[in-house]
Design a protein around this motif. Structure first.
Motif, short mmCIF file in Angstrom:
data_model
loop_
_atom_site.label_atom_id
_atom_site.label_comp_id
_atom_site.label_asym_id
_atom_site.label_seq_id
_atom_site.Cartn_x
_atom_site.Cartn_y
_atom_site.Cartn_z
N HIS A 55 104.69 -7.08 70.17
CA HIS A 55 104.71 -8.01 68.82
C HIS A 55 102.72 -8.58 69.77
O HIS A 55 102.53 -9.99 68.94
CB HIS A 55 105.53 -8.86 67.97
CG HIS A 55 106.06 -7.80 67.08
ND1 HIS A 55 105.79 -7.17 66.14
CD2 HIS A 55 107.50 -7.15 66.98
CE1 HIS A 55 106.34 -6.59 65.22
NE2 HIS A 55 107.34 -6.66 65.87
N TRP A 56 103.66 -8.99 71.11
CA TRP A 56 102.86 -10.18 71.34
C TRP A 56 101.68 -10.09 71.58
O TRP A 56 100.55 -11.45 71.42
CB TRP A 56 103.20 -10.18 73.47
CG TRP A 56 105.32 -10.08 73.33
CD1 TRP A 56 105.62 -10.77 72.08
CD2 TRP A 56 105.31 -10.53 74.62
NE1 TRP A 56 106.83 -10.74 73.17
CE2 TRP A 56 106.75 -10.79 74.21
CE3 TRP A 56 104.67 -10.08 75.65
CZ2 TRP A 56 107.69 -10.21 75.57
CZ3 TRP A 56 106.39 -10.37 76.61
CH2 TRP A 56 107.07 -10.33 76.31
N GLU A 57 101.11 -9.19 71.71
CA GLU A 57 99.08 -9.36 71.42
C GLU A 57 98.67 -9.57 70.28
O GLU A 57 98.12 -9.94 70.08
CB GLU A 57 98.85 -7.53 72.13
CG GLU A 57 98.59 -7.58 73.68
CD GLU A 57 98.21 -6.37 73.89
OE1 GLU A 57 97.18 -5.69 73.52
OE2 GLU A 57 98.28 -5.85 75.11
N LEU A 58 99.55 -8.31 69.21
CA LEU A 58 98.75 -8.94 67.83
C LEU A 58 99.38 -10.97 67.63
O LEU A 58 98.37 -11.09 66.76
CB LEU A 58 100.24 -8.27 67.15
CG LEU A 58 99.52 -6.76 67.27
CD1 LEU A 58 100.82 -5.36 66.88
CD2 LEU A 58 98.35 -6.13 66.62
N VAL A 59 100.67 -11.47 68.25
CA VAL A 59 100.92 -12.37 67.81
C VAL A 59 99.50 -13.07 68.28
O VAL A 59 99.05 -14.65 67.95
CB VAL A 59 102.05 -12.81 68.24
CG1 VAL A 59 102.53 -14.74 68.47
CG2 VAL A 59 102.54 -12.23 67.57
N ALA A 60 99.48 -13.31 69.55
CA ALA A 60 98.50 -13.88 70.50
C ALA A 60 97.01 -13.72 69.79
O ALA A 60 96.48 -15.29 69.85
CB ALA A 60 98.14 -13.50 71.92
N ALA A 61 96.90 -12.88 69.39
CA ALA A 61 95.85 -12.44 68.83
C ALA A 61 95.54 -13.23 67.27
O ALA A 61 94.63 -13.78 66.63
CB ALA A 61 95.34 -11.04 67.75
N SER A 62 96.69 -13.85 66.51
CA SER A 62 96.93 -13.82 64.84
C SER A 62 97.20 -15.46 64.84
O SER A 62 96.74 -16.38 63.75
CB SER A 62 98.07 -13.72 64.62
OG SER A 62 99.15 -13.92 64.21
N VAL A 63 97.28 -15.67 66.42
CA VAL A 63 97.08 -17.54 65.73
C VAL A 63 95.93 -18.04 66.45
O VAL A 63 94.91 -17.90 66.92
CB VAL A 63 98.22 -18.64 67.02
CG1 VAL A 63 99.91 -17.55 66.90
CG2 VAL A 63 97.77 -17.78 68.71
N HIS A 64 95.75 -19.25 65.89
CA HIS A 64 94.49 -20.09 65.56
C HIS A 64 94.43 -21.13 65.59
O HIS A 64 95.85 -22.17 65.22
CB HIS A 64 93.79 -19.61 64.78
CG HIS A 64 92.63 -18.27 65.06
ND1 HIS A 64 92.34 -17.78 65.80
CD2 HIS A 64 93.22 -16.87 64.03
CE1 HIS A 64 92.11 -16.77 65.95
NE2 HIS A 64 93.31 -15.47 64.57
N GLY A 65 94.28 -22.44 66.03
CA GLY A 65 94.07 -23.48 65.88
C GLY A 65 95.23 -24.37 66.72
O GLY A 65 96.05 -23.65 67.16
N ASP A 66 96.27 -25.20 65.27
CA ASP A 66 97.58 -25.92 65.78
C ASP A 66 98.54 -25.22 64.72
O ASP A 66 99.02 -25.96 64.30
CB ASP A 66 97.60 -27.49 65.28
CG ASP A 66 97.89 -28.08 66.34
OD1 ASP A 66 98.46 -28.28 66.93
OD2 ASP A 66 98.65 -29.40 64.85
#
Length: 186
Positions: A146-157
């Motif tokens: 999930h790491w790459e998908l989580v990193a791509a899904s987070v934005h801002g704060d």
């Protein structure tokens, strides 16, 4: 299976009055140290600390904790998402198949909570989060898949909350072990 702990400690701590990476409990112990100990004793073989604000000073604090590595979120001003991305990128350089993520402002988090969440979310496909009387909290366990998908899904704060909700993360009730409180102000 191995787990890497990630402490999110990059922010300026504007509501707290200083970066929380420097915060100490009444007895003088760094919050950071308390969270690192909980992660280690809860099953993380390696711990990364994500720093950003006052990075040079923060590196000197992290270096006093022994076998802990600092990861610098150079874009920390973008918010929590920058710390999550930096932490997961750092974890990708380890052999861990799971990452347990906790913010620095949960110094009361016991190792038993980390261990319970890690058991539920261990392995490359794992995805779990602590809840307290059905209220989402920390820590979270995220499998390498999930790491790459989580990193791509987070934005801002915003952190991984939306990803965890939409990908059916296992909800791990921990209210019997701790209240799940974080500290935002002095």
């Amino acid at each position: 299976m191995t787990a890497c702990g990630i402490v999110l400690a990059a922010g300026a701590g504007s509501r707290y009055g200083q970066p929380k990476v420097f915060a100490r409990a009444a007895d003088g112990v760094l919050w950071l140290e308390q969270v690192v100990v909980a992660l280690r004793e809860g099953g993380c073989s390696e711990v990364l600390v994500v720093i950003g604000a006052e990075a040079e000073r923060a590196v000197s604090i992290v270096s006093t904790l022994g076998a802990v590595s600092a990861v610098v979120a150079t874009d920390w001003e973008l918010g929590l998402s920058a710390s999550v991305r930096a932490g997961l990128a750092g974890a990708a350089n380890t052999d861990a198949d799971s990452a347990v993520i906790a913010p620095v402002d949960v110094p009361g988090m016991p190792a038993s909570v980390v261990a319970r969440v890690l058991r539920a979310g261990a392995g490359g496909e794992g995805l779990a989060r602590a809840i307290y009387d059905e209220r989402p909290g920390h820590p979270v366990a995220i499998g390498r898949d999930h790491w790459e998908l989580v990193a791509a899904s987070v934005h801002g704060d915003s952190g991984a909350n939306r990803y965890l909700a939409t990908h059916a993360a296992v909800a791990v009730e921990c209210a019997d072990l701790w209240d799940g409180s974080d500290i935002d102000t002095r």
